[in-house]
Design a protein around this motif. Structure first.
Motif, mmCIF file in Angstrom:
data_model
loop_
_atom_site.group_PDB
_atom_site.id
_atom_site.type_symbol
_atom_site.label_atom_id
_atom_site.label_comp_id
_atom_site.label_asym_id
_atom_site.label_seq_id
_atom_site.Cartn_x
_atom_site.Cartn_y
_atom_site.Cartn_z
ATOM 1 N N ASP A 173 -61.032 13.880 4.139
ATOM 2 C CA ASP A 173 -59.638 14.296 4.297
ATOM 3 C C ASP A 173 -59.555 15.761 4.735
ATOM 4 N N SER A 174 -60.409 16.607 4.174
ATOM 5 C CA SER A 174 -60.423 18.021 4.569
ATOM 6 C C SER A 174 -60.834 18.188 6.029
ATOM 7 N N ILE A 175 -61.842 17.433 6.430
ATOM 8 C CA ILE A 175 -62.297 17.502 7.818
ATOM 9 C C ILE A 175 -61.192 16.998 8.751
ATOM 10 N N LEU A 176 -60.517 15.931 8.347
ATOM 11 C CA LEU A 176 -59.425 15.393 9.147
ATOM 12 C C LEU A 176 -58.278 16.389 9.259
ATOM 13 N N GLU A 177 -57.926 17.064 8.172
ATOM 14 C CA GLU A 177 -56.878 18.082 8.213
ATOM 15 C C GLU A 177 -57.277 19.245 9.104
ATOM 16 N N TYR A 178 -58.561 19.626 9.066
ATOM 17 C CA TYR A 178 -59.046 20.707 9.926
ATOM 18 C C TYR A 178 -58.841 20.356 11.399
ATOM 19 N N PHE A 179 -59.232 19.134 11.775
ATOM 20 C CA PHE A 179 -59.095 18.752 13.177
ATOM 21 C C PHE A 179 -57.628 18.572 13.573
ATOM 22 N N GLN A 180 -56.782 18.123 12.639
ATOM 23 C CA GLN A 180 -55.354 18.025 12.941
ATOM 24 C C GLN A 180 -54.761 19.408 13.175
ATOM 25 N N THR A 181 -55.150 20.368 12.348
ATOM 26 C CA THR A 181 -54.667 21.743 12.521
ATOM 27 C C THR A 181 -55.178 22.322 13.832
ATOM 28 N N LEU A 182 -56.438 22.073 14.128
ATOM 29 C CA LEU A 182 -57.011 22.533 15.388
ATOM 30 C C LEU A 182 -56.285 21.911 16.568
ATOM 31 N N PHE A 183 -55.949 20.646 16.483
ATOM 32 C CA PHE A 183 -55.210 19.961 17.533
ATOM 33 C C PHE A 183 -53.820 20.576 17.699
ATOM 34 N N LEU A 184 -53.143 20.877 16.592
ATOM 35 C CA LEU A 184 -51.810 21.467 16.680
ATOM 36 C C LEU A 184 -51.850 22.849 17.316
ATOM 37 N N TYR A 185 -52.846 23.670 16.930
ATOM 38 C CA TYR A 185 -52.975 24.988 17.556
ATOM 39 C C TYR A 185 -53.288 24.870 19.039
ATOM 40 N N GLY A 186 -54.150 23.937 19.391
ATOM 41 C CA GLY A 186 -54.468 23.722 20.800
ATOM 42 C C GLY A 186 -53.262 23.259 21.590
ATOM 43 N N LYS A 187 -52.475 22.368 20.996
ATOM 44 C CA LYS A 187 -51.268 21.891 21.654
ATOM 45 C C LYS A 187 -50.280 23.033 21.859
ATOM 46 N N LYS A 188 -50.129 23.878 20.844
ATOM 47 C CA LYS A 188 -49.218 25.019 20.945
ATOM 48 C C LYS A 188 -49.690 25.991 22.027
ATOM 49 N N PHE A 189 -51.010 26.247 22.060
ATOM 50 C CA PHE A 189 -51.578 27.158 23.054
ATOM 51 C C PHE A 189 -51.379 26.609 24.466
ATOM 52 N N LEU A 190 -51.667 25.315 24.653
ATOM 53 C CA LEU A 190 -51.522 24.711 25.978
ATOM 54 C C LEU A 190 -50.065 24.646 26.409
ATOM 55 N N LEU A 191 -49.169 24.423 25.458
ATOM 56 C CA LEU A 191 -47.751 24.393 25.789
ATOM 57 C C LEU A 191 -47.287 25.762 26.268
ATOM 58 N N ARG A 192 -47.742 26.813 25.596
ATOM 59 C CA ARG A 192 -47.385 28.167 26.044
ATOM 60 C C ARG A 192 -47.969 28.456 27.427
ATOM 61 N N ARG A 193 -49.222 28.051 27.633
ATOM 62 C CA ARG A 193 -49.847 28.274 28.939
ATOM 63 C C ARG A 193 -49.116 27.487 30.030
ATOM 64 N N PHE A 194 -48.712 26.276 29.714
ATOM 65 C CA PHE A 194 -47.999 25.454 30.671
ATOM 66 C C PHE A 194 -46.648 26.075 31.020
ATOM 67 N N GLN A 195 -45.942 26.573 30.008
ATOM 68 C CA GLN A 195 -44.658 27.218 30.266
ATOM 69 C C GLN A 195 -44.844 28.483 31.104
ATOM 70 N N ALA A 196 -45.878 29.255 30.789
ATOM 71 C CA ALA A 196 -46.152 30.463 31.572
ATOM 72 C C ALA A 196 -46.525 30.094 33.004
ATOM 73 N N GLY A 197 -47.250 28.999 33.174
ATOM 74 C CA GLY A 197 -47.612 28.547 34.516
ATOM 75 C C GLY A 197 -46.402 28.127 35.327
ATOM 76 N N ILE A 198 -45.470 27.444 34.676
ATOM 77 C CA ILE A 198 -44.241 27.038 35.376
ATOM 78 C C ILE A 198 -43.437 28.270 35.773
ATOM 79 N N GLN A 199 -43.332 29.243 34.869
ATOM 80 C CA GLN A 199 -42.596 30.470 35.193
ATOM 81 C C GLN A 199 -43.266 31.205 36.347
ATOM 82 N N ALA A 200 -44.591 31.301 36.314
ATOM 83 C CA ALA A 200 -45.302 31.984 37.394
ATOM 84 C C ALA A 200 -45.099 31.249 38.714
ATOM 85 N N TYR A 201 -45.117 29.926 38.666
ATOM 86 C CA TYR A 201 -44.909 29.143 39.885
ATOM 87 C C TYR A 201 -43.517 29.382 40.461
ATOM 88 N N LEU A 202 -42.506 29.386 39.592
ATOM 89 C CA LEU A 202 -41.141 29.626 40.067
ATOM 90 C C LEU A 202 -40.993 31.031 40.637
#
Length: 127
Positions: free
Chosen positions: A34-63
């Motif tokens: 369960d601890s290992i699963l929570e670690y990977f879920q947290t890692l996934f959430l941080y990665g998703k947040k990071f990629l979402l910010r990068r994607f938004q910055a990419g769209i702004q740069a493109y515009l």
């Protein structure tokens, strides 16, 4: 008869102690999993947040790039138009010389910018 009951009682306590250890081991393993699963879920959430910010910055740069290129295109058209009228005035109203001069400036500017783009790509390949 009493001995059988006593030995049976000790084996029952041994079995219950063994199953208690097994349950403890199983609960420890499940909590570790369960601890290992929570670690990977947290890692996934941080990665998703990071990629979402990068994607938004990419769209702004493109515009911003598209808007910048739009105004650059209008600026270059107006620059060439002004250069055409300057050459038209200098040559005394000859459209052919004015058009050739403006086309030559456009060609030279195009070659310069293509050379700059190629040299920047070469610099990226080296590093």
């Amino acid at each position: 008869m009493a001995k059988k009951r006593k030995s049976g009682f000790s084996s029952e306590s041994h079995d219950s102690e063994y199953s208690k250890r097994g349950n403890d081991l199983k609960s420890h393993f499940l909590s570790l999993f369960d601890s290992i699963l929570e670690y990977f879920q947290t890692l996934f959430l941080y990665g998703k947040k990071f990629l979402l910010r990068r994607f938004q910055a990419g769209i702004q740069a493109y515009l911003f790039l598209k808007i910048g290129l739009f105004f650059l295109a209008f600026g270059s058209i107006f620059f060439l138009g002004a250069f055409f009228f300057l050459l038209h005035k200098i040559t005394g109203g000859d459209f052919l010389l004015s058009s050739l001069g403006t086309g030559g400036v456009s060609f030279v500017l195009g070659l310069i910018f293509l050379w700059l783009a190629a040299s920047s790509l070469k610099a990226e390949d080296r590093s």
